[in-house]
Design an enzyme around this catalytic site. Structure first.
Site, PDB file in Angstrom:
ATOM      1  N   ARG A   1      11.302   3.618   4.205  1.00  8.63           N
ATOM      2  CA  ARG A   1      10.878   2.506   5.165  1.00  8.63           C
ATOM      3  C   ARG A   1      11.987   1.729   5.592  1.00  8.63           C
ATOM      4  O   ARG A   1      12.593   1.209   4.641  1.00  8.63           O
ATOM      5  CB  ARG A   1       9.614   1.880   4.444  1.00  8.63           C
TER       6      ARG A   1
ATOM      7  N   HIS B   1       4.442   5.829  11.606  1.00  8.79           N
ATOM      8  CA  HIS B   1       3.731   5.393  10.248  1.00  8.79           C
ATOM      9  C   HIS B   1       2.911   6.717  10.016  1.00  8.79           C
ATOM     10  O   HIS B   1       1.933   6.521  10.084  1.00  8.79           O
ATOM     11  CB  HIS B   1       3.174   4.254  10.045  1.00  8.79           C
TER      12      HIS B   1
ATOM     13  N   ARG C   1       0.739  -1.146  -0.019  1.00  6.22           N
ATOM     14  CA  ARG C   1       0.160  -0.084  -0.042  1.00  6.22           C
ATOM     15  C   ARG C   1       0.843   1.196   0.074  1.00  6.22           C
ATOM     16  O   ARG C   1       0.568   2.051  -0.778  1.00  6.22           O
ATOM     17  CB  ARG C   1      -1.008  -0.047   1.251  1.00  6.22           C
ATOM     18  N   THR C   2       1.684   1.359   1.070  1.00  5.73           N
ATOM     19  CA  THR C   2       2.362   2.598   1.005  1.00  5.73           C
ATOM     20  C   THR C   2       3.339   2.860  -0.109  1.00  5.73           C
ATOM     21  O   THR C   2       3.425   4.106  -0.574  1.00  5.73           O
ATOM     22  CB  THR C   2       3.391   2.527   2.567  1.00  5.73           C
TER      23      THR C   2
ATOM     24  N   LYS D   1      25.867  -5.289  -0.695  1.00  4.52           N
ATOM     25  CA  LYS D   1      27.473  -5.292  -0.312  1.00  4.52           C
ATOM     26  C   LYS D   1      27.754  -4.784   1.004  1.00  4.52           C
ATOM     27  O   LYS D   1      28.835  -4.531   1.066  1.00  4.52           O
ATOM     28  CB  LYS D   1      28.125  -4.556  -1.593  1.00  4.52           C
TER      29      LYS D   1
END
Ligand code: CP
Length: 322
Positions: free
Chosen positions: A123, A151, A73-74, A101
């Site tokens: 995120r 959030h 969704r986000t 890496k």
């Protein structure tokens, strides 16, 4: 439905520069600023109902989406929001990036920033990690979820969804139920909704209750007690990925004690609505028939309003930078 020129005029009238350089948590916004942002998101929601939905408020700007944790969704709604406003949108493919890496989060963010980036959506599993990125880049950073911490755009879209469904926030009773301990959605909502006049109640199994008391929030000791008289019941996902397996309940036991069904919803106020930020464990946190019943479920509205809220945040941050 209002005509497009009227909606565009409304967007321009409501668009004010974002009050801070970044959106890291809901406390970056005063209640007045949060409500102003919801007003702008409402205007974008009107635009999003039109057959042609694009605007050029972000034309010439570059938006990078850096998602180090999974998202449907986000991430998609930030991408749609940016493109709808005319930004050049880049999605970092973390799996094939130099993160593999050993490059640090700040170095990765600073590298993308050096390419010329205006808006960065991040995120990450680490609490405080997105604030760390904000200290390492020139772009305006938006927290799309940092571990169990915050959030903020989810809380804003939840507030917008409730306000659009009830026509107000002030005086409503909202119950948030489930895995409170691991939920950044619960934390951001607990920091936002009471400041907008909502009476907020929370409940969950004892091992999944918050570690610290939450100011301004009433705690209930059962699902029934939380639901009683509530206008909105928001169920949360059990976040197995963030918990010790020893405290993870079985889906059956959880559904029995903490799953929302029609009998339990009957304890809520007349006309009560149900919400879930998603993704949902179907028939565990909530009966599927309830989740899919458009007369009581606001889940699809939450998703739709997520685009409008993210357009409002992106446009306001861009306005601050111009
Ligand atoms: N609500 C929410 O953050 O969903 P995603 O994890 O799919 O983005």
């Amino acid at each position: 439905m209002p005509a497009r020129p009227d909606i565009e005029a409304e967007i321009h009238a409501r668009l004010v520069p974002f009050p801070k350089p970044h959106l890291l948590g809901v406390e970056d916004l005063s209640p007045e600023e949060a409500l102003r942002l919801l007003d702008l998101a409402d205007a974008f929601a009107g635009l999003n109902e039109l057959p042609r939905r694009s605007l050029e408020l972000l034309k010439g700007l570059t938006q990078a989406n850096l998602f180090f944790e999974n998202s449907t969704r986000t991430r998609s709604s930030f991408e749609i929001a940016g493109k709808r406003l005319g930004a050049d949108v880049v999605n970092l493919d973390v799996a094939t990036s130099s993160t593999a890496k050993g490059e640090t989060l700040s170095d990765t963010a600073a590298t993308i920033d050096a390419m010329g980036c205006d808006l960065m959506v991040v995120r990450h599993a680490g609490e405080g990690s997105v604030a760390e990125v904000a200290g390492a880049v020139k772009a305006s950073v938006i927290n799309a979820g940092d571990g169990k911490n915050e959030h903020p755009t989810q809380a804003l879209l939840d507030a917008l969804t409730i306000r659009r469904a009830f026509g107000r926030l002030d005086g409503l009773t909202v119950a948030i139920v489930g895995d409170l301990r691991h939920s950044r959605v619960a934390r951001s909502n607990a920091r936002l909704l009471p400041r907008l006049g909502v009476k907020l109640r929370m409940a969950g199994p004892p091992p999944l209750m918050p570690e610290n008391p939450v100011q301004g929030v009433e705690l209930a000791d059962s699902l029934d007690a939380a639901v009683a008289g509530a206008d909105v019941v928001m169920m949360l996902r059990i976040q197995r990925e963030r918990m010790d397996a020893s405290v993870a309940p079985s889906p059956e036991a959880y559904a029995q004690a903490w799953g929302l069904n029609r009998d339990r919803l009957a304890l809520a106020a007349a006309g009560a609505k149900v919400m879930h930020p998603g993704p949902m464990n179907r028939d565990v946190e909530m009966d599927s028939t309830l989740a899919d019943d458009r007369n009581v479920s606001l889940i699809r509205d939450q998703v739709r309003n997520g685009v409008a809220v993210r357009m409002a945040v992106l446009a306001s941050l861009a306005a601050r930078r111009s």
